[in-house]
Design a protein around this motif. Structure first.
Motif, mmCIF file in Angstrom:
data_model
loop_
_atom_site.group_PDB
_atom_site.id
_atom_site.type_symbol
_atom_site.label_atom_id
_atom_site.label_comp_id
_atom_site.label_asym_id
_atom_site.label_seq_id
_atom_site.Cartn_x
_atom_site.Cartn_y
_atom_site.Cartn_z
ATOM 1 N N UNK A 136 0.840 -1.206 0.000
ATOM 2 C CA UNK A 136 0.000 0.000 0.000
ATOM 3 C C UNK A 136 0.868 1.247 0.000
ATOM 4 N N UNK A 137 1.969 1.203 0.734
ATOM 5 C CA UNK A 137 2.866 2.353 0.823
ATOM 6 C C UNK A 137 3.457 2.679 -0.539
ATOM 7 N N UNK A 138 3.895 1.657 -1.263
ATOM 8 C CA UNK A 138 4.462 1.871 -2.597
ATOM 9 C C UNK A 138 3.390 2.353 -3.565
ATOM 10 N N UNK A 139 2.202 1.756 -3.493
ATOM 11 C CA UNK A 139 1.127 2.133 -4.411
ATOM 12 C C UNK A 139 0.635 3.560 -4.173
ATOM 13 N N UNK A 140 0.759 4.048 -2.949
ATOM 14 C CA UNK A 140 0.289 5.393 -2.611
ATOM 15 C C UNK A 140 1.434 6.407 -2.569
ATOM 16 N N UNK A 141 2.545 6.055 -3.215
ATOM 17 C CA UNK A 141 3.730 6.918 -3.174
ATOM 18 C C UNK A 141 3.480 8.295 -3.766
ATOM 19 N N UNK A 142 2.585 8.398 -4.754
ATOM 20 C CA UNK A 142 2.286 9.699 -5.341
ATOM 21 C C UNK A 142 1.639 10.617 -4.301
ATOM 22 N N UNK A 143 0.677 10.092 -3.550
ATOM 23 C CA UNK A 143 0.033 10.882 -2.502
ATOM 24 C C UNK A 143 1.022 11.226 -1.389
ATOM 25 N N UNK A 144 1.863 10.276 -1.045
ATOM 26 C CA UNK A 144 2.903 10.531 -0.038
ATOM 27 C C UNK A 144 3.822 11.641 -0.520
ATOM 28 N N UNK A 145 4.145 11.623 -1.824
ATOM 29 C CA UNK A 145 5.027 12.637 -2.394
ATOM 30 C C UNK A 145 4.457 14.037 -2.301
ATOM 31 N N UNK A 238 5.214 16.487 -7.951
ATOM 32 C CA UNK A 238 4.080 15.730 -7.418
ATOM 33 C C UNK A 238 2.898 16.648 -7.092
ATOM 34 N N UNK A 239 3.170 17.916 -6.884
ATOM 35 C CA UNK A 239 2.151 18.836 -6.387
ATOM 36 C C UNK A 239 1.325 19.454 -7.508
ATOM 37 N N UNK A 243 3.132 14.372 -16.133
ATOM 38 C CA UNK A 243 3.193 13.075 -16.812
ATOM 39 C C UNK A 243 4.386 12.248 -16.362
ATOM 40 N N UNK A 244 5.258 12.859 -15.557
ATOM 41 C CA UNK A 244 6.504 12.180 -15.197
ATOM 42 C C UNK A 244 6.273 10.830 -14.526
ATOM 43 N N UNK A 250 9.511 5.468 -11.445
ATOM 44 C CA UNK A 250 10.645 5.016 -10.644
ATOM 45 C C UNK A 250 10.394 3.598 -10.153
ATOM 46 N N UNK A 251 11.461 2.868 -9.909
ATOM 47 C CA UNK A 251 11.321 1.524 -9.355
ATOM 48 C C UNK A 251 10.897 1.637 -7.891
ATOM 49 N N UNK A 252 10.336 0.570 -7.306
ATOM 50 C CA UNK A 252 9.979 0.619 -5.886
ATOM 51 C C UNK A 252 11.149 0.981 -4.979
ATOM 52 N N UNK A 253 12.346 0.466 -5.286
ATOM 53 C CA UNK A 253 13.518 0.801 -4.478
ATOM 54 C C UNK A 253 13.809 2.295 -4.538
#
Length: 306
Positions: A136-145, A238-239, A243-244, A250-253
Motif C-alpha cells: 500500500x505504501x508503494x502504491x500510494x507513493x504519489x500521494x505521499x510525495x 508531485x504537487x 506526466x513524469x 521510478x522503481x519501488x527501491x
C-alpha cells in the motif's frame, strides 16, 4: 522491476578460492543480514535461479528501506506528541497587541510551533499509510510525495532560518501580502497588509526573501544541500499535474529511497530548529529524534546524511 546489480570475483587466498560478491544497492542498506549467499554462487550458471536470487534481494532491500522509513516516522510522530504534551502554547492574535510589531521572541516561538505541527501532521498521515503495509505504501507513493513536497520545502525554510535569524519575519508575513485577486475589496487587502507588517519585524521584502532561489543561496555550501535541492525539485512535480510518474516511473527501491531521504531531512531539520530556536527539552528532542544537532567540537551537522 529492479536496478540491483550483483557481481562476483574469485580470489585465491592461501591456496583457497574465495568468491566476493558485490551488490549495488542504495547506500543506507549497509549490511544485508540473514541471507544465504550460497544461493548467489549456485545461481551463477542457472538463469532461473539467478532471477530468483535477484527477486529475493530486491525484497530484502525493499523491506529494509521500509523498516528504516517506519523507524523515522515513529521518531517524528513521537516528537509531535512530546511537543503537544510539554511545549504547546496559546498565542495572542494580532488584534490583541497595541504596538505595531510583534515581539521577535514571540515570533520565533510561533514559528517553531507552526513548523512542528505542519511537519508532524504530515508525518502522522504518512505513518498511517505505512501502517497499511509495504505494498500500500508503494502504491500510494504519489500521494505521499504530495505531502513530502510540503515537508521538504518547510525543511529548507527551517534550515535557512537557522542560518539567518531574521528570516522568520519573511516566513511569517509572506502569505499575507500575496495578491488576493482583483475582486477582493481594498479594505480586505489593506487588513492583510497590516497583518503582514505586524509579523515582519525586520521589514524584509518577504516575497523576494521567500523565493526558493534565495533560500538555496542562503544554504549554499552546506553539507549535502544539493541532495535536498534535488529532492525538492523531484517532489515539486508531485504537487501539480505531471506526466513524469507515468512516462518515467521510478522503481519501488527508488521510490522508497526518496521517501527515506525526505524523512531523514525532516528529522535533522526538526532537531536543528528545536535545539537552536526553542528554549526547553533540547536533550529530550535529540533523544526522540535519534540525532544530535552538533558534534562534540560544536560543528553543526544537521544537514549531513549519514
Amino acid at each position: 522491476m529492479t536496478r540491483i546489480k550483483v557481481s562476483g570475483k574469485v580470489f585465491s587466498i592461501q591456496n583457497q578460492d574465495v568468491i566476493v560478491f558485490k551488490i549495488n544497492a542504495p547506500p543506507y542498506i549497509c549490511i544485508i543480514k540473514d541471507y544465504d549467499f550460497s544461493k548467489v554462487r549456485e545461481a551463477e550458471s542457472d538463469n532461473e535461479k539467478w532471477k530468483a536470487v535477484l527477486s529475493e534481494l530486491h525484497m530484502v532491500i525493499l523491506n529494509r528501506s521500509f523498516e528504516l522509513i517506519k523507524e523515522d516516522l515513529v521518531r517524528l510522530t513521537g516528537t509531535l506528541e512530546f511537543y503537544e504534551l510539554n511545549c504547546y502554547k496559546n498565542f495572542r492574535t494580532p488584534a490583541s497587541y497595541r504596538n505595531g510589531k510583534i515581539d521577535p521572541d514571540i515570533l520565533d516561538k510561533i514559528g517553531v510551533q507552526t513548523f512542528v505541527y505542519r511537519l508532524g501532521g504530515h508525518c502522522v498521515a504518512i505513518k498511517s499509510i505505512g501502517d497499511m503495509g509495504l505494498n500500500a505504501f508503494i502504491n500510494m507513493e504519489l500521494s505521499i510525495g504530495v505531502l513530502l513536497r510540503s515537508c521538504v520545502l518547510d525543511c529548507l525554510y527551517i534550515m535557512a532560518w537557522c542560518n539567518n535569524p531574521t528570516l522568520i519575519s519573511a516566513i511569517a508575513s509572506e502569505s499575507f501580502i500575496r495578491p488576493l485577486g482583483k475582486d477582493v475589496p481594498d479594505q480586505v487587502k489593506s487588513h492583510f497588509k497590516d497583518i503582514a507588517d505586524f509579523f515582519n519585524t525586520d521589514d524584509l521584502d518577504a516575497i523576494k526573501v521567500m523565493g526558493i532561489k534565495n533560500i538555496l543561496k542562503i544554504l549554499e555550501g552546506k553539507p549535502n544541500i544539493q541532495w535536498y535541492e534535488n529532492l525538492y525539485s523531484i517532489y515539486s512535480k508531485y504537487d501539480h499535474f505531471s506526466l513524469i510518474p507515468n512516462i518515467a516511473p521510478k522503481s519501488p527501491v527508488e521510490k522508497l529511497e526518496l521517501v527515506l531521504l525526505a524523512t531523514h531531512m525532516i528529522k535533522h531539520s526538526l532537531c536543528s530548529m528545536l535545539t537552536m530556536k526553542s528554549d526547553d527539552h533540547h536533550d529530550k528532542f535529540q533523544e526522540i529524534l535519534g540525532v544530535k544537532n552538533t558534534t562534540e567540537d560544536g560543528i553543526n551537522y544537521s544537514f549531513a546524511y549519514d
